[in-house]
Motif scaffolding. Structure first.
Motif, PDB file in Angstrom:
ATOM      1  N   MET A 151       0.833  -1.203   0.000  1.00  0.00           N
ATOM      2  CA  MET A 151       0.000   0.000   0.000  1.00  0.00           C
ATOM      3  C   MET A 151       0.870   1.256   0.000  1.00  0.00           C
ATOM      4  O   MET A 151       0.633   2.207  -0.757  1.00  0.00           O
ATOM      5  CB  MET A 151      -0.914   0.001   1.228  1.00  0.00           C
ATOM      6  CG  MET A 151      -2.054  -1.007   1.166  1.00  0.00           C
ATOM      7  SD  MET A 151      -2.956  -1.115   2.732  1.00  0.00           S
ATOM      8  CE  MET A 151      -3.442   0.584   2.965  1.00  0.00           C
ATOM      9  N   MET A 152       1.893   1.259   0.849  1.00  0.00           N
ATOM     10  CA  MET A 152       2.789   2.415   0.914  1.00  0.00           C
ATOM     11  C   MET A 152       3.583   2.576  -0.376  1.00  0.00           C
ATOM     12  O   MET A 152       3.863   3.696  -0.817  1.00  0.00           O
ATOM     13  CB  MET A 152       3.739   2.248   2.106  1.00  0.00           C
ATOM     14  CG  MET A 152       3.048   2.290   3.448  1.00  0.00           C
ATOM     15  SD  MET A 152       4.206   1.972   4.809  1.00  0.00           S
ATOM     16  CE  MET A 152       3.037   1.798   6.173  1.00  0.00           C
ATOM     17  N   SER A 153       3.930   1.432  -0.985  1.00  0.00           N
ATOM     18  CA  SER A 153       4.646   1.493  -2.262  1.00  0.00           C
ATOM     19  C   SER A 153       3.800   2.168  -3.331  1.00  0.00           C
ATOM     20  O   SER A 153       4.289   2.975  -4.124  1.00  0.00           O
ATOM     21  CB  SER A 153       5.044   0.082  -2.716  1.00  0.00           C
ATOM     22  OG  SER A 153       5.943  -0.512  -1.813  1.00  0.00           O
ATOM     23  N   LEU A 154       2.513   1.820  -3.366  1.00  0.00           N
ATOM     24  CA  LEU A 154       1.623   2.464  -4.325  1.00  0.00           C
ATOM     25  C   LEU A 154       1.477   3.948  -4.021  1.00  0.00           C
ATOM     26  O   LEU A 154       1.448   4.786  -4.929  1.00  0.00           O
ATOM     27  CB  LEU A 154       0.250   1.779  -4.308  1.00  0.00           C
ATOM     28  CG  LEU A 154       0.205   0.358  -4.872  1.00  0.00           C
ATOM     29  CD1 LEU A 154      -1.193  -0.247  -4.700  1.00  0.00           C
ATOM     30  CD2 LEU A 154       0.601   0.335  -6.342  1.00  0.00           C
ATOM     31  N   ASP A 155       1.398   4.276  -2.743  1.00  0.00           N
ATOM     32  CA  ASP A 155       1.282   5.682  -2.371  1.00  0.00           C
ATOM     33  C   ASP A 155       2.501   6.489  -2.799  1.00  0.00           C
ATOM     34  O   ASP A 155       2.409   7.704  -2.997  1.00  0.00           O
ATOM     35  CB  ASP A 155       1.102   5.815  -0.853  1.00  0.00           C
ATOM     36  CG  ASP A 155      -0.261   5.330  -0.388  1.00  0.00           C
ATOM     37  OD1 ASP A 155      -1.169   5.199  -1.238  1.00  0.00           O
ATOM     38  OD2 ASP A 155      -0.412   5.070   0.823  1.00  0.00           O
ATOM     39  N   SER A 156       3.654   5.828  -2.906  1.00  0.00           N
ATOM     40  CA  SER A 156       4.890   6.539  -3.231  1.00  0.00           C
ATOM     41  C   SER A 156       5.156   6.617  -4.739  1.00  0.00           C
ATOM     42  O   SER A 156       6.132   7.233  -5.157  1.00  0.00           O
ATOM     43  CB  SER A 156       6.083   5.864  -2.540  1.00  0.00           C
ATOM     44  OG  SER A 156       6.343   4.597  -3.109  1.00  0.00           O
ATOM     45  N   LEU A 157       4.300   5.993  -5.559  1.00  0.00           N
ATOM     46  CA  LEU A 157       4.477   6.092  -7.001  1.00  0.00           C
ATOM     47  C   LEU A 157       4.270   7.527  -7.468  1.00  0.00           C
ATOM     48  O   LEU A 157       3.560   8.306  -6.829  1.00  0.00           O
ATOM     49  CB  LEU A 157       3.479   5.180  -7.720  1.00  0.00           C
ATOM     50  CG  LEU A 157       3.639   3.670  -7.539  1.00  0.00           C
ATOM     51  CD1 LEU A 157       2.518   2.940  -8.274  1.00  0.00           C
ATOM     52  CD2 LEU A 157       4.995   3.187  -8.025  1.00  0.00           C
ATOM     53  N   HIS A 158       4.872   7.848  -8.594  1.00  0.00           N
ATOM     54  CA  HIS A 158       4.663   9.190  -9.141  1.00  0.00           C
ATOM     55  C   HIS A 158       3.170   9.381  -9.426  1.00  0.00           C
ATOM     56  O   HIS A 158       2.494   8.464  -9.908  1.00  0.00           O
ATOM     57  CB  HIS A 158       5.474   9.369 -10.426  1.00  0.00           C
ATOM     58  CG  HIS A 158       5.462  10.772 -10.908  1.00  0.00           C
ATOM     59  ND1 HIS A 158       4.490  11.262 -11.743  1.00  0.00           N
ATOM     60  CD2 HIS A 158       6.289  11.814 -10.639  1.00  0.00           C
ATOM     61  CE1 HIS A 158       4.710  12.544 -11.969  1.00  0.00           C
ATOM     62  NE2 HIS A 158       5.800  12.901 -11.326  1.00  0.00           N
ATOM     63  N   PRO A 159       2.623  10.548  -9.112  1.00  0.00           N
ATOM     64  CA  PRO A 159       1.180  10.787  -9.294  1.00  0.00           C
ATOM     65  C   PRO A 159       0.675  10.467 -10.691  1.00  0.00           C
ATOM     66  O   PRO A 159      -0.466   9.997 -10.846  1.00  0.00           O
ATOM     67  CB  PRO A 159       1.028  12.276  -8.965  1.00  0.00           C
ATOM     68  CG  PRO A 159       2.147  12.558  -8.014  1.00  0.00           C
ATOM     69  CD  PRO A 159       3.292  11.695  -8.467  1.00  0.00           C
ATOM     70  N   SER A 160       1.481  10.686 -11.721  1.00  0.00           N
ATOM     71  CA  SER A 160       1.029  10.409 -13.080  1.00  0.00           C
ATOM     72  C   SER A 160       0.804   8.916 -13.295  1.00  0.00           C
ATOM     73  O   SER A 160      -0.051   8.514 -14.086  1.00  0.00           O
ATOM     74  CB  SER A 160       2.049  10.941 -14.097  1.00  0.00           C
ATOM     75  OG  SER A 160       3.283  10.252 -13.986  1.00  0.00           O
ATOM     76  N   ILE A 161       1.572   8.073 -12.599  1.00  0.00           N
ATOM     77  CA  ILE A 161       1.395   6.621 -12.697  1.00  0.00           C
ATOM     78  C   ILE A 161       0.223   6.186 -11.833  1.00  0.00           C
ATOM     79  O   ILE A 161      -0.581   5.332 -12.233  1.00  0.00           O
ATOM     80  CB  ILE A 161       2.688   5.898 -12.275  1.00  0.00           C
ATOM     81  CG1 ILE A 161       3.824   6.250 -13.227  1.00  0.00           C
ATOM     82  CG2 ILE A 161       2.481   4.384 -12.245  1.00  0.00           C
ATOM     83  CD1 ILE A 161       5.166   5.659 -12.831  1.00  0.00           C
ATOM     84  N   LEU A 204      -6.406  -1.513  -6.975  1.00  0.00           N
ATOM     85  CA  LEU A 204      -5.542  -2.353  -6.150  1.00  0.00           C
ATOM     86  C   LEU A 204      -5.275  -1.706  -4.798  1.00  0.00           C
ATOM     87  O   LEU A 204      -5.279  -2.388  -3.764  1.00  0.00           O
ATOM     88  CB  LEU A 204      -4.230  -2.634  -6.869  1.00  0.00           C
ATOM     89  CG  LEU A 204      -4.312  -3.614  -8.041  1.00  0.00           C
ATOM     90  CD1 LEU A 204      -2.994  -3.631  -8.812  1.00  0.00           C
ATOM     91  CD2 LEU A 204      -4.637  -5.016  -7.549  1.00  0.00           C
ATOM     92  N   ARG A 205      -5.039  -0.415  -4.793  1.00  0.00           N
ATOM     93  CA  ARG A 205      -4.786   0.294  -3.520  1.00  0.00           C
ATOM     94  C   ARG A 205      -5.978   0.176  -2.579  1.00  0.00           C
ATOM     95  O   ARG A 205      -5.823  -0.122  -1.382  1.00  0.00           O
ATOM     96  CB  ARG A 205      -4.470   1.762  -3.816  1.00  0.00           C
ATOM     97  CG  ARG A 205      -4.300   2.649  -2.573  1.00  0.00           C
ATOM     98  CD  ARG A 205      -3.155   2.181  -1.722  1.00  0.00           C
ATOM     99  NE  ARG A 205      -2.908   3.069  -0.596  1.00  0.00           N
ATOM    100  CZ  ARG A 205      -3.619   3.089   0.533  1.00  0.00           C
ATOM    101  NH1 ARG A 205      -4.653   2.262   0.684  1.00  0.00           N
ATOM    102  NH2 ARG A 205      -3.286   3.926   1.511  1.00  0.00           N
ATOM    103  N   LYS A 206      -7.166   0.359  -3.119  1.00  0.00           N
ATOM    104  CA  LYS A 206      -8.381   0.229  -2.305  1.00  0.00           C
ATOM    105  C   LYS A 206      -8.568  -1.207  -1.831  1.00  0.00           C
ATOM    106  O   LYS A 206      -8.921  -1.456  -0.675  1.00  0.00           O
ATOM    107  CB  LYS A 206      -9.598   0.676  -3.117  1.00  0.00           C
ATOM    108  CG  LYS A 206     -10.918   0.593  -2.349  1.00  0.00           C
ATOM    109  CD  LYS A 206     -12.090   1.058  -3.201  1.00  0.00           C
ATOM    110  CE  LYS A 206     -13.400   0.946  -2.433  1.00  0.00           C
ATOM    111  NZ  LYS A 206     -14.554   1.371  -3.270  1.00  0.00           N
ATOM    112  N   GLY A 207      -8.316  -2.167  -2.716  1.00  0.00           N
ATOM    113  CA  GLY A 207      -8.484  -3.563  -2.360  1.00  0.00           C
ATOM    114  C   GLY A 207      -7.510  -4.025  -1.297  1.00  0.00           C
ATOM    115  O   GLY A 207      -7.862  -4.822  -0.410  1.00  0.00           O
ATOM    116  N   LEU A 208      -6.265  -3.542  -1.358  1.00  0.00           N
ATOM    117  CA  LEU A 208      -5.285  -3.896  -0.330  1.00  0.00           C
ATOM    118  C   LEU A 208      -5.710  -3.365   1.030  1.00  0.00           C
ATOM    119  O   LEU A 208      -5.564  -4.046   2.054  1.00  0.00           O
ATOM    120  CB  LEU A 208      -3.905  -3.347  -0.704  1.00  0.00           C
ATOM    121  CG  LEU A 208      -3.180  -4.060  -1.838  1.00  0.00           C
ATOM    122  CD1 LEU A 208      -1.945  -3.264  -2.257  1.00  0.00           C
ATOM    123  CD2 LEU A 208      -2.778  -5.473  -1.425  1.00  0.00           C
TER     124      LEU A 208
END
Length: 289
Positions: free
Chosen positions: A226-236, A245-249
């Motif tokens: 979840m934190m990894s997804l949060d740290s992705l560049h906003p455009s991605i 996936l973020r919501k499901g996790l």
């Protein structure tokens, strides 16, 4: 990267992931958001070989070791391939985010094939890996490595096959260091973990034993992704699949949050499998187009 290091690691260079390829037809994205140690630690038992990772220049703030994440497939007992296999084609999705996560699921399928010793299935997965590798800019390296997979599978050399598949992560990290970006490596690792979790929960649900369930209750790993997804560049992160996936996790966390040492019931494992399968299908359904 030095020749000495390459020789030391014996990397056959499978599955190199490049964020530059994600934006090949777009303007280059701004640098990724900086990660902090407090926000994004990797659980210690999935980090992998620290000496190798430090020599690559990666540390506890980069991706978990796929090899460690797939250890769950070694500990759930005999896997029944016909119950766990999934349909797939070697057609490459247009969405490069799905390509990255899809490569992770293919690596997990490779581990399933190795665990079940299904020689005849390795070629199809290997060829799909090559196509996904080409889409990520690693086609020639994938070709070289997949030859080893075919050779070992035909010889029934399952231990060497496990080693070859596990080397994928080190190669991803090598390319990641060169590009100074971890986004694609995170996505490959996430796809691999979700597919491995889907396989493991299905197998344990069908052949229930309390002891096997204890390795599934890893809230820390789900939180890490979840934190990894949060740290992705906003455009991605604008990608609809990543938002799902973020919501499901986040919704999965209560299923994994149990006291240390407590086993899951068979019904709880079934519920966890349903959730893991739903999340995995966000990726695999788009792979099959």
């Amino acid at each position: 990267m030095t020749r000495r290091l390459i020789a030391r690691l014996l990397l056959p260079l499978l599955g190199v992931a490049s964020i530059a390829v994600l934006s090949a037809q777009q303007a280059p994205p701004p640098p990724p958001a900086e990660r902090t140690p407090e926000k994004n630690p990797i659980p210690e038992d999935v980090v992998g070989d620290e000496h190798v990772r430090e020599e690559f220049g990666v540390n506890q703030f980069t991706t978990p070791s796929i090899r460690k994440l797939f250890d769950m497939l070694n500990n759930v007992g005999k896997l029944r391939f016909d119950d766990l296999k999934r349909p797939f084609t070697d057609k490459t999705p247009a969405d490069r985010v799905i390509v990255a996560m899809g490569l992770g699921t293919l690596i997990a399928d490779g581990f399933l094939i190795v665990q079940c010793e299904r020689v005849e299935e390795m070629e199809a997965v290997g060829r799909a890996m090559i196509k996904y590798g080409k889409a990520l800019g690693a086609g020639s390296r994938m070709n070289k490595h997949t030859g080893s997979l075919f050779e070992y599978s035909l010889k029934g050399n399952w231990q060497d096959l496990r080693v070859e598949l596990a080397k994928t992560q080190a190669d991803v990290e090598a390319e990641m260091v060169q590009l100074r970006d971890v986004d694609i490596a995170h996505l490959i690792s996430l796809g691999g973990w979700l597919r491995a979790l889907e396989i493991a929960t299905k197998s344990i649900s069908d052949n229930y034993a309390e002891e096997k369930t204890r390795q599934l209750t890893r809230r820390d790993i789900a939180e890490y992704y979840m934190m990894s997804l949060d740290s992705l560049h906003p455009s991605i992160m604008k990608n609809p699949s990543l938002q799902q996936l973020r919501k499901g996790l986040e919704e999965m966390l209560p299923l994994l949050d149990v006291p240390e040492g407590k086993a899951l019931t068979q019904e709880e494992v079934k519920t966890l499998h349903q959730k893991a399968s739903t999340l995995c299908h966000i990726i695999t359904d788009k792979m099959n187009g």
